[in-house]
Motif scaffolding. Structure first.
Motif, PDB file in Angstrom:
ATOM      1  N   UNK A   1       0.826  -1.210   0.000  1.00  0.00           N
ATOM      2  CA  UNK A   1       0.000   0.000   0.000  1.00  0.00           C
ATOM      3  C   UNK A   1       0.859   1.258   0.000  1.00  0.00           C
ATOM      4  N   UNK A   2       2.000   1.198   0.703  1.00  0.00           N
ATOM      5  CA  UNK A   2       2.918   2.343   0.689  1.00  0.00           C
ATOM      6  C   UNK A   2       3.453   2.570  -0.722  1.00  0.00           C
ATOM      7  N   UNK A   3       3.844   1.492  -1.398  1.00  0.00           N
ATOM      8  CA  UNK A   3       4.369   1.601  -2.758  1.00  0.00           C
ATOM      9  C   UNK A   3       3.289   2.112  -3.718  1.00  0.00           C
ATOM     10  N   UNK A   4       2.062   1.662  -3.533  1.00  0.00           N
ATOM     11  CA  UNK A   4       0.942   2.103  -4.359  1.00  0.00           C
ATOM     12  C   UNK A   4       0.766   3.622  -4.251  1.00  0.00           C
ATOM     13  N   UNK A   5       0.879   4.145  -3.031  1.00  0.00           N
ATOM     14  CA  UNK A   5       0.705   5.588  -2.836  1.00  0.00           C
ATOM     15  C   UNK A   5       1.928   6.361  -3.331  1.00  0.00           C
ATOM     16  N   UNK A   6       3.124   5.859  -3.047  1.00  0.00           N
ATOM     17  CA  UNK A   6       4.327   6.543  -3.522  1.00  0.00           C
ATOM     18  C   UNK A   6       4.369   6.577  -5.046  1.00  0.00           C
ATOM     19  N   UNK A   7       3.932   5.496  -5.694  1.00  0.00           N
ATOM     20  CA  UNK A   7       3.887   5.483  -7.141  1.00  0.00           C
ATOM     21  C   UNK A   7       2.976   6.560  -7.685  1.00  0.00           C
ATOM     22  N   UNK A   8       1.869   6.818  -6.996  1.00  0.00           N
ATOM     23  CA  UNK A   8       0.962   7.877  -7.422  1.00  0.00           C
ATOM     24  C   UNK A   8       1.527   9.260  -7.117  1.00  0.00           C
ATOM     25  N   UNK A   9       2.316   9.382  -6.042  1.00  0.00           N
ATOM     26  CA  UNK A   9       2.999  10.656  -5.802  1.00  0.00           C
ATOM     27  C   UNK A   9       3.936  10.973  -6.973  1.00  0.00           C
ATOM     28  N   UNK A  10       4.705   9.970  -7.399  1.00  0.00           N
ATOM     29  CA  UNK A  10       5.606  10.167  -8.532  1.00  0.00           C
ATOM     30  C   UNK A  10       4.808  10.466  -9.797  1.00  0.00           C
ATOM     31  N   UNK A  11       3.738   9.721 -10.014  1.00  0.00           N
ATOM     32  CA  UNK A  11       2.889   9.948 -11.190  1.00  0.00           C
ATOM     33  C   UNK A  11       2.386  11.384 -11.224  1.00  0.00           C
ATOM     34  N   UNK A  12       1.894  11.879 -10.092  1.00  0.00           N
ATOM     35  CA  UNK A  12       1.350  13.237 -10.060  1.00  0.00           C
ATOM     36  C   UNK A  12       2.428  14.292 -10.251  1.00  0.00           C
ATOM     37  N   UNK A  13       3.611  14.045  -9.713  1.00  0.00           N
ATOM     38  CA  UNK A  13       4.706  14.996  -9.925  1.00  0.00           C
ATOM     39  C   UNK A  13       5.057  15.070 -11.405  1.00  0.00           C
TER      40      UNK A  13
END
Length: 379
Positions: A193-205
């Protein structure tokens, strides 16, 4: 781990009001060079998982060291209902606007997004270095294809290169900030779940900067500058694709049993979240839709574009085509031939009784056709 890495800004970013001072511009340039070097070595010489992991871990540590020299800007929290413009979102119904903002707010809570007002280049540098350091450290120990890893690294290099454009000798240097230390992971579920959210942080950046560079491209009076902005937008767009491979670097049953249910619970409805609930991606789509008409009006018709401008536009559109093809593969990987969350939501809202719901893969293929039509217009 500080997973509340902020997605800065709530409005389309055309340019930052305040640029980087010379100190932070040098840090941005140094970080861009570091990341570009890692991307090049991933292309040319790093061939074993151990080599790749060691390189990424070293880069993450170097970025954490750089963060200690980055001043912490003043950050002002933003309330979406106060700052979002319904007209900018193409909505004229107050009830529909309030419902949409509610979706955005729940999406932000789920992914740990902290919305800020009036982002400047220094805020974005902090955002970029924080996100890059934690993502690269995690990618070093997860299973991803090496070219997708390279695209993530190159995306961070493109963002820092974009930030180097914003230099202001008069910008003040504030007190340095120390990032939060990483917390140990307790189990596989929390790691996923942490990786799922971090991946979306990178995606949004990456999406934020792709949008910014597109807007700078079609606002530019100079063709060479427009071409450069398009190249940066393309690199950021390609990185969004790889960010989702990173976010979904887990088996299908993990997505079905942990990730998808967590989104259903957070959204408050059975259909969970979908890509249309991502505010940054909406701004990107607006900029993408405006690209062709704006460039055609500014630099005459497509038929008289220079080879350089044509190649830059084609490269962007081709990368968008590739992005959608990747997303079809990602959808098949995690849900097979099941419908997407968006398709489920639309069926729930439909007044018609229909047992047919388009699969996530088929829906993405339909979106891909739009890009193919754009490519046909260019040829």
């Amino acid at each position: 781990m500080r997973t509340e890495v902020s997605n800065l800004g709530v409005l389309p970013i055309e340019a930052f009001d305040a640029g980087l001072d010379s100190h932070h511009a040098a840090l941005a340039s140094e970080s861009s060079g570091l990341l570009a070097g890692v991307a090049q070595r991933l292309d040319e010489s790093l061939s074993t998982p151990g080599d790749i992991s060691a390189e990424l871990s070293s880069a993450a540590e170097a970025l954490r060291t750089t963060i200690r020299d980055v001043a912490a800007p003043t950050r002002i929290a933003a309330e979406l209902r106060q700052v979002l413009d319904p007209i900018a979102l193409g909505i004229d119904d107050p009830e529909a606007f309030n419902a949409l903002v509610g979706v955005f707010e729940r999406y932000d809570v789920y992914f740990g997004t902290k919305r800020l007002m009036d982002p400047d280049a220094q805020s974005m540098l902090v955002q970029t270095l924080e996100t890059a350091s934690v993502v690269l450290a995690d990618i070093a120990c997860c299973m991803m294809e090496s070219n997708e890893i390279r695209s993530v690294v190159d995306g961070f290099a493109a963002v820092t290169e974009s930030l180097c454009d914003r230099v202001s000798a008069d910008s003040p240097v504030a007190q340095s900030v120390q990032p939060s230390a990483a917390a140990p992971e307790s189990d596989l579920k929390s790691t996923v779940l942490r990786r799922w959210r971090l991946g979306h942080h990178a995606f949004n950046l990456f999406t934020t900067f792709a949008t910014r560079e597109l807007r700078l491209a079609y606002a530019s009076e100079d063709e060479e500058q427009a071409i450069r902005h398009l190249h940066l937008a393309t690199r950021c767009l390609r990185a969004t694709t790889s960010a989702m491979w990173y976010a979904e670097a887990s088996p299908r049953n993990v997505y079905a049993n942990w990730i998808r249910p967590s989104m259903v619970e957070a959204s408050g409805k059975d259909s969970g979240f979908s890509g249309t609930d991502n505010l940054e991606f909406r701004w990107f789509r607006f900029a993408e839709d405006a690209l062709m008409s704006s460039l055609t009006a500014r630099f005459d018709g497509v038929e008289v574009w220079s080879n350089g401008l044509y190649a830059a536009v084609w490269g962007f559109v081709e990368t968008r085509h590739l992005d959608l093809e990747h997303h079809a593969l990602l959808a098949e990987k995690v849900v097979g031939q099941e419908p997407s969350l968006l398709a489920i939501r639309r069926q729930e809202q439909s007044t018609r009784n229909s047992s047919t719901v388009v699969s996530a893969v088929q829906a993405l293929r339909m979106l891909t056709k739009r890009v193919i039509d754009v490519k046909a217009e260019l040829q």
